[in-house]
Design a protein around this motif. Structure first.
Motif, PDB file in Angstrom:
ATOM      1  N   GLU A  95       0.675   0.880  -8.756  1.00 59.62           N
ATOM      2  CA  GLU A  95      -0.026   0.336  -9.935  1.00 59.62           C
ATOM      3  C   GLU A  95      -1.520   0.559  -9.816  1.00 59.62           C
ATOM      4  OE1 GLU A  95       2.900  -3.385 -11.132  1.00 59.62           O
ATOM      5  OE2 GLU A  95       1.320  -3.678  -9.638  1.00 59.62           O
ATOM      6  N   PHE A  96      -2.047   0.404  -8.587  1.00 57.72           N
ATOM      7  CA  PHE A  96      -3.468   0.643  -8.362  1.00 57.72           C
ATOM      8  C   PHE A  96      -3.806   2.097  -8.666  1.00 57.72           C
ATOM      9  CE2 PHE A  96      -6.809   2.173  -5.483  1.00 57.72           C
ATOM     10  CZ  PHE A  96      -7.871   1.398  -5.917  1.00 57.72           C
ATOM     11  N   ARG A  97      -2.949   3.027  -8.194  1.00 60.86           N
ATOM     12  CA  ARG A  97      -3.224   4.441  -8.406  1.00 60.86           C
ATOM     13  C   ARG A  97      -3.228   4.769  -9.895  1.00 60.86           C
ATOM     14  NH1 ARG A  97      -0.624   8.622  -9.680  1.00 60.86           N
ATOM     15  NH2 ARG A  97       1.436   7.681  -9.543  1.00 60.86           N
ATOM     16  N   ARG A  98      -2.245   4.258 -10.650  1.00 60.79           N
ATOM     17  CA  ARG A  98      -2.179   4.542 -12.088  1.00 60.79           C
ATOM     18  C   ARG A  98      -3.375   3.920 -12.832  1.00 60.79           C
ATOM     19  NH1 ARG A  98       3.680   2.863 -13.792  1.00 60.79           N
ATOM     20  NH2 ARG A  98       3.743   1.946 -11.728  1.00 60.79           N
ATOM     21  N   ALA A  99      -3.732   2.680 -12.455  1.00 59.12           N
ATOM     22  CA  ALA A  99      -4.872   2.032 -13.114  1.00 59.12           C
ATOM     23  C   ALA A  99      -6.168   2.759 -12.781  1.00 59.12           C
ATOM     24  CB  ALA A  99      -4.948   0.572 -12.693  1.00 59.12           C
ATOM     25  N   LYS A 100      -6.279   3.233 -11.544  1.00 58.97           N
ATOM     26  CA  LYS A 100      -7.480   3.973 -11.133  1.00 58.97           C
ATOM     27  C   LYS A 100      -7.601   5.270 -11.933  1.00 58.97           C
ATOM     28  CE  LYS A 100      -9.276   6.356  -7.097  1.00 58.97           C
ATOM     29  NZ  LYS A 100      -9.024   6.686  -5.697  1.00 58.97           N
ATOM     30  N   GLU A 101      -6.482   5.966 -12.112  1.00 61.84           N
ATOM     31  CA  GLU A 101      -6.510   7.192 -12.911  1.00 61.84           C
ATOM     32  C   GLU A 101      -6.907   6.892 -14.351  1.00 61.84           C
ATOM     33  OE1 GLU A 101      -2.674   8.952 -12.500  1.00 61.84           O
ATOM     34  OE2 GLU A 101      -3.025   9.525 -10.411  1.00 61.84           O
ATOM     35  N   ALA A 102      -6.414   5.769 -14.879  1.00 57.76           N
ATOM     36  CA  ALA A 102      -6.760   5.395 -16.253  1.00 57.76           C
ATOM     37  C   ALA A 102      -8.247   5.089 -16.373  1.00 57.76           C
ATOM     38  CB  ALA A 102      -5.930   4.194 -16.703  1.00 57.76           C
ATOM     39  N   VAL A 103      -8.796   4.398 -15.372  1.00 56.08           N
ATOM     40  CA  VAL A 103     -10.228   4.063 -15.403  1.00 56.08           C
ATOM     41  C   VAL A 103     -11.066   5.328 -15.302  1.00 56.08           C
ATOM     42  CG1 VAL A 103     -12.071   2.947 -14.093  1.00 56.08           C
ATOM     43  CG2 VAL A 103      -9.960   1.715 -14.536  1.00 56.08           C
ATOM     44  N   LEU A 104     -10.705   6.203 -14.403  1.00 51.50           N
ATOM     45  CA  LEU A 104     -11.504   7.416 -14.203  1.00 51.50           C
ATOM     46  C   LEU A 104     -11.375   8.394 -15.362  1.00 51.50           C
ATOM     47  CD1 LEU A 104     -10.953   8.013 -10.386  1.00 51.50           C
ATOM     48  CD2 LEU A 104     -12.946   7.035 -11.529  1.00 51.50           C
TER      49      LEU A 104
END
Length: 161
Positions: free
Chosen positions: A127-136
């Motif tokens: 979930e962190f990886r997907r949210a990080k990709e969304a933020v970036l």
């Protein structure tokens, strides 16, 4: 001679300058007195009794009280004023940054919050990886909690129609 001519002789230009000087000094004295009184209330290191004592001293014997206060506490008075000015500037800068960003947190703030949530165990590494990709990528949801809930799966809505 007329009355206006006598007035010019009775009140020469030098007397007008002295009057303006005394008036200026009187105004400056009141400004100094008010700044000292405000500093007495602003100082958190003074106890209530010390504040009351300084205030009574400055109001009962104003010239002596202000002079003694400036000698005893003048350096700290300047430091407190500089600290207050810095705090106000930081608050103003924070407000400007938030307003310029449209009320949304920056991507750095968003990533820091996501990292904190991952460390607490509120979200998984995936979930962190997907949210990080969304933020970036710039498609970040409103906040880290919303990004964590949006990455967990689709939400089904039921309507009564």
């Amino acid at each position: 001679m007329t009355a206006q001519t006598y007035l010019a002789y009775d009140y020469p230009l030098l007397s007008a300058f002295w009057t303006m000087l005394w008036f200026f000094l009187w105004i400056m004295w009141f400004i100094l007195l008010f700044r000292v009184v405000l500093d007495i209330f602003r100082d958190d290191a003074l106890s209530g009794w010390a504040k009351a004592g300084w205030l009574v001293f400055c109001l009962v014997l104003p010239f002596l009280g202000v002079l003694v206060y400036l000698i005893a506490r003048g350096k700290d008075m300047g430091r407190r004023e500089v600290a207050q000015a810095r705090a106000q500037q930081e608050q103003f800068d924070t407000y400007i940054r938030q307003t310029a960003a449209g009320g949304r947190p920056s991507s750095v703030d968003e990533l820091a919050r996501l990292s904190e949530m991952r460390e607490r165990g509120a979200i998984t590494d995936e979930e962190f990886r997907r949210a990080k990709e969304a933020v970036l990528s710039g498609h970040a949801p409103a906040g880290p909690a919303a990004s964590a809930t949006r990455t967990t799966g689709p939400v089904t809505h039921t309507s009564g129609r």
